[in-house]
Design an enzyme around this catalytic site. Sequence first.
Site, PDB file in Angstrom:
ATOM      1  N   GLU A   1       0.834  -1.204   0.000  1.00 34.41           N
ATOM      2  CA  GLU A   1       0.000   0.000   0.000  1.00 34.41           C
ATOM      3  C   GLU A   1       0.868   1.255   0.000  1.00 34.41           C
ATOM      4  O   GLU A   1       0.575   2.217  -0.709  1.00 34.41           O
ATOM      5  CB  GLU A   1      -0.931  -0.004   1.214  1.00 34.41           C
TER       6      GLU A   1
ATOM      7  N   ASP B   1      -3.863  -6.568  18.908  1.00 25.67           N
ATOM      8  CA  ASP B   1      -2.504  -6.922  18.503  1.00 25.67           C
ATOM      9  C   ASP B   1      -1.646  -7.402  19.664  1.00 25.67           C
ATOM     10  O   ASP B   1      -0.619  -8.050  19.453  1.00 25.67           O
ATOM     11  CB  ASP B   1      -1.807  -5.712  17.854  1.00 25.67           C
TER      12      ASP B   1
ATOM     13  N   ALA C   1      -7.404  -5.002  12.374  1.00 20.85           N
ATOM     14  CA  ALA C   1      -8.407  -4.190  13.073  1.00 20.85           C
ATOM     15  C   ALA C   1      -9.702  -4.960  13.383  1.00 20.85           C
ATOM     16  O   ALA C   1     -10.204  -4.864  14.512  1.00 20.85           O
ATOM     17  CB  ALA C   1      -8.699  -2.923  12.266  1.00 20.85           C
TER      18      ALA C   1
HETATM   19  C1  LIG Z   1       0.483   1.062   8.482  1.00 24.87           C
HETATM   20  C2  LIG Z   1      -0.561   0.115   9.006  1.00 24.87           C
HETATM   21  C3  LIG Z   1      -1.640  -0.196   8.192  1.00 24.87           C
HETATM   22  C4  LIG Z   1      -2.621  -1.079   8.638  1.00 24.87           C
HETATM   23  N1  LIG Z   1      -3.664  -1.355   7.820  1.00 24.87           N
HETATM   24  C5  LIG Z   1      -4.649  -2.166   8.250  1.00 24.87           C
HETATM   25  C6  LIG Z   1      -5.784  -2.423   7.424  1.00 24.87           C
HETATM   26  O1  LIG Z   1      -5.892  -1.914   6.299  1.00 24.87           O
HETATM   27  N2  LIG Z   1      -6.740  -3.247   7.898  1.00 24.87           N
HETATM   28  C7  LIG Z   1      -6.652  -3.814   9.133  1.00 24.87           C
HETATM   29  O2  LIG Z   1      -7.560  -4.534   9.529  1.00 24.87           O
HETATM   30  N3  LIG Z   1      -5.586  -3.596   9.934  1.00 24.87           N
HETATM   31  C8  LIG Z   1      -4.581  -2.781   9.528  1.00 24.87           C
HETATM   32  N4  LIG Z   1      -3.502  -2.554  10.341  1.00 24.87           N
HETATM   33  C9  LIG Z   1      -3.432  -3.237  11.639  1.00 24.87           C
HETATM   34  C10 LIG Z   1      -4.348  -2.541  12.648  1.00 24.87           C
HETATM   35  O3  LIG Z   1      -4.019  -1.173  12.699  1.00 24.87           O
HETATM   36  C11 LIG Z   1      -4.157  -3.183  14.002  1.00 24.87           C
HETATM   37  O4  LIG Z   1      -4.363  -4.576  13.902  1.00 24.87           O
HETATM   38  C12 LIG Z   1      -5.147  -2.627  15.011  1.00 24.87           C
HETATM   39  O5  LIG Z   1      -5.009  -1.232  15.118  1.00 24.87           O
HETATM   40  C13 LIG Z   1      -4.918  -3.277  16.373  1.00 24.87           C
HETATM   41  O6  LIG Z   1      -5.743  -2.658  17.313  1.00 24.87           O
HETATM   42  P1  LIG Z   1      -5.301  -2.578  18.837  1.00 24.87           P
HETATM   43  O7  LIG Z   1      -6.422  -1.876  19.531  1.00 24.87           O
HETATM   44  O8  LIG Z   1      -4.884  -3.904  19.312  1.00 24.87           O
HETATM   45  O9  LIG Z   1      -3.990  -1.677  18.863  1.00 24.87           O
HETATM   46  P2  LIG Z   1      -3.739  -0.192  18.357  1.00 24.87           P
HETATM   47  O10 LIG Z   1      -4.751   0.254  17.384  1.00 24.87           O
HETATM   48  O11 LIG Z   1      -2.300  -0.154  17.966  1.00 24.87           O
HETATM   49  O12 LIG Z   1      -3.954   0.666  19.662  1.00 24.87           O
HETATM   50  C14 LIG Z   1      -3.091   0.556  20.772  1.00 24.87           C
HETATM   51  C15 LIG Z   1      -3.059   1.895  21.477  1.00 24.87           C
HETATM   52  O13 LIG Z   1      -2.383   1.730  22.710  1.00 24.87           O
HETATM   53  C16 LIG Z   1      -1.515   2.822  22.910  1.00 24.87           C
HETATM   54  N5  LIG Z   1      -0.434   2.391  23.800  1.00 24.87           N
HETATM   55  C17 LIG Z   1       0.560   1.501  23.567  1.00 24.87           C
HETATM   56  N6  LIG Z   1       1.374   1.370  24.634  1.00 24.87           N
HETATM   57  C18 LIG Z   1       0.866   2.202  25.577  1.00 24.87           C
HETATM   58  C19 LIG Z   1       1.253   2.513  26.911  1.00 24.87           C
HETATM   59  N7  LIG Z   1       2.334   1.955  27.489  1.00 24.87           N
HETATM   60  N8  LIG Z   1       0.519   3.407  27.598  1.00 24.87           N
HETATM   61  C20 LIG Z   1      -0.574   3.982  27.046  1.00 24.87           C
HETATM   62  N9  LIG Z   1      -0.982   3.750  25.777  1.00 24.87           N
HETATM   63  C21 LIG Z   1      -0.280   2.858  25.056  1.00 24.87           C
HETATM   64  C22 LIG Z   1      -1.020   3.149  21.527  1.00 24.87           C
HETATM   65  O14 LIG Z   1      -0.541   4.497  21.470  1.00 24.87           O
HETATM   66  C23 LIG Z   1      -2.280   2.955  20.696  1.00 24.87           C
HETATM   67  O15 LIG Z   1      -3.059   4.124  20.624  1.00 24.87           O
HETATM   68  C24 LIG Z   1      -2.520  -1.670   9.928  1.00 24.87           C
HETATM   69  C25 LIG Z   1      -1.438  -1.341  10.752  1.00 24.87           C
HETATM   70  C26 LIG Z   1      -0.466  -0.466  10.298  1.00 24.87           C
HETATM   71  C27 LIG Z   1       0.687  -0.133  11.189  1.00 24.87           C
END
Ligand SMILES: Cc1cc2nc3c(=O)[nH]c(=O)nc-3n(C[C@H](O)[C@H](O)[C@H](O)COP(=O)(O)OP(=O)(O)OC[C@H]3O[C@@H](n4cnc5c(N)ncnc54)[C@H](O)[C@@H]3O)c2cc1C
Length: 352
Positions: A92, A222, A237
Amino acid sequence: VLRIDPVRKVVVTDGGEIPFDYAILASGSATNFFGNDAIAKVAFDLKDLPGALRLRNHLIRRFEAAIAAADPAERRAFLTIAIAGGGPTGVEVGGAVSELLRRLLRRDYPAIPASDVTVLLLEGGPRVLSMFPESLSRAAERSLAKLGVEVRTGTIVASYDGTTVRLRGGEAIPAGTLVWAAGVKASPLPGTLGVPLDRSGRVPVLPTLQMREFPHVFVVGDAAHLETPQGPVPALAPPAMQMGTTAAKNLARLVAGEPLKPFVYKDPGVMATIGRKARRRRDPRSEAHRLPRVAVLAVRPPHAARGVPEPRRRLRGLGVPVRVLPAGLPIILSIEEDALQNKVLDEPARRM
Ligand SMILES: Cc1cc2nc3c(=O)[nH]c(=O)nc-3n(C[C@H](O)[C@H](O)[C@H](O)COP(=O)(O)OP(=O)(O)OC[C@H]3O[C@@H](n4cnc5c(N)ncnc54)[C@H](O)[C@@H]3O)c2cc1C
């Protein structure tokens, strides 16, 4: 949050300690440079919007430097953008960067011919988008080629010093930019729980999304590693959001003393957007083999006899064969399951 102590039941933050009875950990992932600190210092990763803006500004600065460069080799290096990793992120980014640069060139840098810009996608494995069926990998490579992205598979980036990408085989590629899309690992927070993690730093969880060692702590998204008969739940996501819902409901059940339910991932499929015109999509139905054919039945009301029903138009648009019986009779749309699988949509991409 600096640390989570599941034994003392406290979250340690930079503003002090917060006691808890139950906790849900959702700290997501971080870029994995596989211990290569030199690359981490100078390469760009894409984790958030500020990171994307930093990359965009850097590319514009490289263009300015290219215009000022007298030496053609130096100029070519400024205009070479290497991307390590041919997964969805790398593919992408490759499409988007190539489009952005060509648009910028036409509008703001007419002195630089488009042929001077090189966008290289370097993938260590035998094909890009390895989690997609092979036909879609090939289609993605064709789409990237159309956008001017040069794909090199079987190519592993060994080092980068801000000016030269060195490959494992020894080849050196002068490049003013390296975007690192070659790996992710869990954020550091799970490492503070004091339990064994998987090799990406994720917390192994029970089907109920609880930690094995501390059932009052749930881990989702994640940060969690959940094994299923189909393999680990992917770090995407949709599972993260679905896990959030399951963990919240299970937490309420736990508090109420009710039995907890296991997480079941409802896979909506995956899609990679390449530039603004092409998408490569894997439909989960292609793997499930649930139905060889799907028949959609609807009754066409007499007053709509002359109109073209919306579902029919949409299915035709997808290239799905549609049979319609005479007006007033039930409409039978016979959909070949194959026609919906892995369909390449060459249409303007919409946000998912
Ligand atoms: C460039 C990119 C493109 C992507 N494209 C897609 C896509 O097209 N489709 C798809 O399904 N998935 C995609 N993903 C994957 C998707 O973004 C993740 O799987 C999803 O966001 C995971 O959700 P989460 O809530 O587990 O973590 P996250 O969305 O990463 O949220 C975790 C949050 O915790 C916070 N955090 C971390 N450590 C701490 C701490 N110690 N103290 C306080 N806060 C903290 C972080 O700042 C973040 O805001 C992509 C990822 C990336 C990097």
